[in-house]
Design an enzyme around this catalytic site. Structure first.
Site, PDB file in Angstrom:
ATOM      1  CB  SER A 146       4.956   2.814  -1.150  1.00 27.50           C
ATOM      2  OG  SER A 146       3.774   2.042  -1.277  1.00 27.50           O
ATOM      3  CE1 TYR A 159       4.785   2.624   4.443  1.00 32.85           C
ATOM      4  CE2 TYR A 159       3.565   2.504   2.377  1.00 32.85           C
ATOM      5  CZ  TYR A 159       4.641   2.136   3.151  1.00 32.85           C
ATOM      6  OH  TYR A 159       5.591   1.289   2.627  1.00 32.85           O
TER       7      TYR A 159
END
Length: 250
Positions: A146, A159
């Site tokens: 990400s 995350y």
């Protein structure tokens, strides 16, 4: 040494995890359009996976729905067994299954962190390990990182930590597969208009994030699928990399 053309199978076979929606579904459709037979993985929503299989078949492609908990090594091995049995082998593995919960580090419930870690990092490791055992010569392993790993946005700490682990895994595995003619890379999307990203965000937050890239929009699943198709096929000299696909946000 064999060339890539010497090791191609017809049709090539891709296994896409997290494929019942969002980026995973877009990747299935793009790879199928490129002529690959595709195994459509689901964890809990078999109906959506079967619908996608039907879409691929209606367009003249070959597809199969397969279920597994990506963090369970026994289920993942059985999934690969089924793909090999039904489609003849595995050439490309795209691991897009993921989980995201946002919170400031100081406030995060550690049970939430454990759930993200199990899916995002352990799941990636389990799938990548099986892929390393099964993918045929000339193949590709594509994980999902990400852009928030380097953007360092507040509330994304847990995350981003799980995705930073994916970055490290990809670089190491690419080197461990020396001599196999298998590429290992990660795609790192920026803000993308998927249910995972949009869920729970006020419109003003979505609008602010959409304005940040020079292209002044959110990514679409099809944008990310373009990068997946590139790494799955022509990108034979891209290896051990994290490819940022975010419209130039950073």
């Amino acid at each position: 040494m064999s060339t890539t053309s010497d090791t191609q199978h017809d049709p090539r076979v891709a296994l896409v995890t997290g494929a019942s929606g969002g980026i995973g579904a877009a990747s299935v459709e793009r790879l199928a359009a490129d002529g690959l037979a595709v195994a459509v993985h689901y964890a809990g929503n078999r109906d959506r996976a079967e619908q996608l299989v039907g879409t691929v078949r209606d367009r003249g492609g070959t597809a199969l729905a397969v279920g597994a908990d990506v963090a369970d090594e026994t289920e993942v091995a059985a999934m690969f067994d089924e793909v090999e049995r039904e489609l003849g082998g595995v050439d490309v593995v795209v691991h897009s299954a993921g989980s995201m919960r946002l919170s400031r580090v100081v406030d995060l419930d550690l049970d939430e962190f454990d759930r993200m870690h199990r899916t995002n990092l352990r799941g990636t490791f389990v799938v990548a390990r099986e892929a390393a055992r099964r993918v045929r010569r000339g193949g590709a392993v594509i994980a999902f990182s990400s852009s928030v790993v380097k953007l360092a946005l507040p509330t994304y700490g847990a995350y981003a930590a799980t995705k930073g682990g994916v970055d490290a895994l990809v670089m190491v595995l690419a080197r461990e597969l020396r001599g196999r003619d298998i590429t290992v890379n990660a795609v790192a999307p920026g803000p993308t208009a998927t249910p995972l990203f949009l869920e729970g965000k006020p419109q003003e937050v979505v609008d602010r994030l959409a304005a940040q890239p020079p292209l002044e929009r959110l990514g679409e699943p099809a944008d990310i699928a373009e990068a997946v198709a590139f790494l799955a096929g022509p990108a034979r000299w891209v290896n051990g990399q994290v490819l940022y696909v975010n419209g130039g946000i950073a």
